[in-house]
Design an enzyme around this catalytic site. Sequence first.
Site, PDB file in Angstrom:
ATOM      1  N   LYS A 224       0.724  -1.455  -0.243  1.00 32.03           N
ATOM      2  CA  LYS A 224      -0.236  -0.068   0.090  1.00 32.03           C
ATOM      3  C   LYS A 224       0.890   1.500  -0.083  1.00 32.03           C
ATOM      4  O   LYS A 224       1.855   1.107   0.439  1.00 32.03           O
ATOM      5  CB  LYS A 224      -1.292   0.174   1.072  1.00 32.03           C
ATOM      6  CG  LYS A 224      -1.961  -0.931   1.108  1.00 32.03           C
ATOM      7  CD  LYS A 224      -3.459  -0.339   2.110  1.00 32.03           C
ATOM      8  CE  LYS A 224      -4.375  -1.995   1.354  1.00 32.03           C
ATOM      9  NZ  LYS A 224      -5.517  -2.082   1.958  1.00 32.03           N
ATOM     10  N   ARG A 263      -3.003 -10.037   4.805  1.00 33.13           N
ATOM     11  CA  ARG A 263      -3.290 -10.382   3.399  1.00 33.13           C
ATOM     12  C   ARG A 263      -2.768  -9.858   2.168  1.00 33.13           C
ATOM     13  O   ARG A 263      -2.253  -8.218   3.057  1.00 33.13           O
ATOM     14  CB  ARG A 263      -5.038  -9.516   2.944  1.00 33.13           C
ATOM     15  CG  ARG A 263      -5.061  -9.618   1.773  1.00 33.13           C
ATOM     16  CD  ARG A 263      -6.601  -8.845   1.476  1.00 33.13           C
ATOM     17  NE  ARG A 263      -7.306  -8.687   0.573  1.00 33.13           N
ATOM     18  CZ  ARG A 263      -6.755  -7.682  -0.484  1.00 33.13           C
ATOM     19  NH1 ARG A 263      -5.966  -7.149  -0.868  1.00 33.13           N
ATOM     20  NH2 ARG A 263      -7.091  -7.796  -1.774  1.00 33.13           N
TER      21      ARG A 263
HETATM   22  N1  PMM Z   1      -7.465  -3.844   0.503  1.00 33.77           N
HETATM   23  C1  PMM Z   1      -7.471  -3.716  -0.590  1.00 33.77           C
HETATM   24  C2  PMM Z   1      -8.125  -4.581  -1.518  1.00 33.77           C
HETATM   25  N2  PMM Z   1      -9.076  -5.841  -0.979  1.00 33.77           N
HETATM   26  N3  PMM Z   1      -9.830  -6.246   1.330  1.00 33.77           N
HETATM   27  C3  PMM Z   1      -9.598  -6.229   2.919  1.00 33.77           C
HETATM   28  N4  PMM Z   1     -10.113  -7.239   3.668  1.00 33.77           N
HETATM   29  N5  PMM Z   1      -8.847  -5.561   3.308  1.00 33.77           N
HETATM   30  C4  PMM Z   1      -7.942  -4.671   2.664  1.00 33.77           C
HETATM   31  O1  PMM Z   1      -7.278  -3.585   2.836  1.00 33.77           O
HETATM   32  C5  PMM Z   1      -7.832  -4.989   1.185  1.00 33.77           C
HETATM   33  C6  PMM Z   1      -8.730  -5.514   0.734  1.00 33.77           C
HETATM   34  C7  PMM Z   1      -6.457  -3.465  -1.668  1.00 33.77           C
HETATM   35  O2  PMM Z   1      -5.717  -3.746  -2.402  1.00 33.77           O
HETATM   36  P1  PMM Z   1      -5.428  -4.069  -2.720  1.00 33.77           P
HETATM   37  O3  PMM Z   1      -6.335  -3.971  -5.040  1.00 33.77           O
HETATM   38  O4  PMM Z   1      -4.065  -4.811  -3.573  1.00 33.77           O
HETATM   39  O5  PMM Z   1      -5.986  -5.893  -3.418  1.00 33.77           O
END
Ligand code: PMM
Length: 283
Positions: A224, A263
């Site tokens: 991030k 994650r």
């Molecule tokens: N961040 C992203 C996408 N999905 N889900 C949860 N539970 N928590 C998060 O902080 C979160 C998420 C954004 O990141 P990405 O685009 O790299 O998937």
Amino acid sequence: MFARRDAALLPAVGRCQVMGVVNVTPDSFSDGGRWLDADSAIRHGLALVEAGADVVDVGGESTRPGAERVDAATELARVEPVVRALAAEGVVVSVDTMRAEVAERAIEAGARVLNDVSGGLADPRIREVAAVSGVSYVVMHWRGHSAGMLGEDLTRYADLVPDVVAELAASVEAALAAGVRPEQVIVDPGIGFSKGGDQNWNVLRRLDAFADLGYPLLVATSRKRFLGDLLADDAGARPPLERDDATAALSALVAAEGAWCVRVHDVGPSADAVRVAERWRDG
Ligand code: PMM
């Protein structure tokens, strides 16, 4: 450090779990376009399991700040075949969606976790889908869609940590009122969502306040922006694909605190990191 709560409906692994990310999108901030066709997304999901993922999170809509929304049919066409194929291989699959319709179909296809970054606020019917299906339900702290997330207003808090905890608690209450059972609930402070650089660090330093809600805690810091800013040099922010070492460092730290799950995009280093953290917690 606080006691880790495991997700009651998912296999326990005796340490913080690692959720690997498969973004079936053209525009996610760090891996957009890399896994857009179903075959490469499925292969990538299996590779993440091979690298140590306990859960694979499949998403068909980018939530990067400024992203425009895709329609439900497009989102569904992206995620459904990938969820189905991975579930058929025995993978614990999570679906990353804010839409009730997509959630419903993905759960029918075998998803065991519903990961709703809006915490039920984008499409309130998703709470009923969670309640009726009985799957694990990740409720994240969220204040508005990504297209509007660049505005300063969403990052304004009277008192950051208590405000975020209270808003997240309200989303959990709404889920419970819709029939979701407490053992389904997993909470997530929503790193990078309606939070600027320092705010993310201040939330991460107070995970205990989120653990006090009484649910397993998922933390997603991977690649991030606040890490890019931390590691910036004269050329500017460190690019997303060069944030994985820092991500693994945070995986170790939040796992040592007591998070249930991290994650991440790059699974291998975090799979090692959570093992180090568990040994650290053992004393
Ligand atoms: N961040 C992203 C996408 N999905 N889900 C949860 N539970 N928590 C998060 O902080 C979160 C998420 C954004 O990141 P990405 O685009 O790299 O998937």
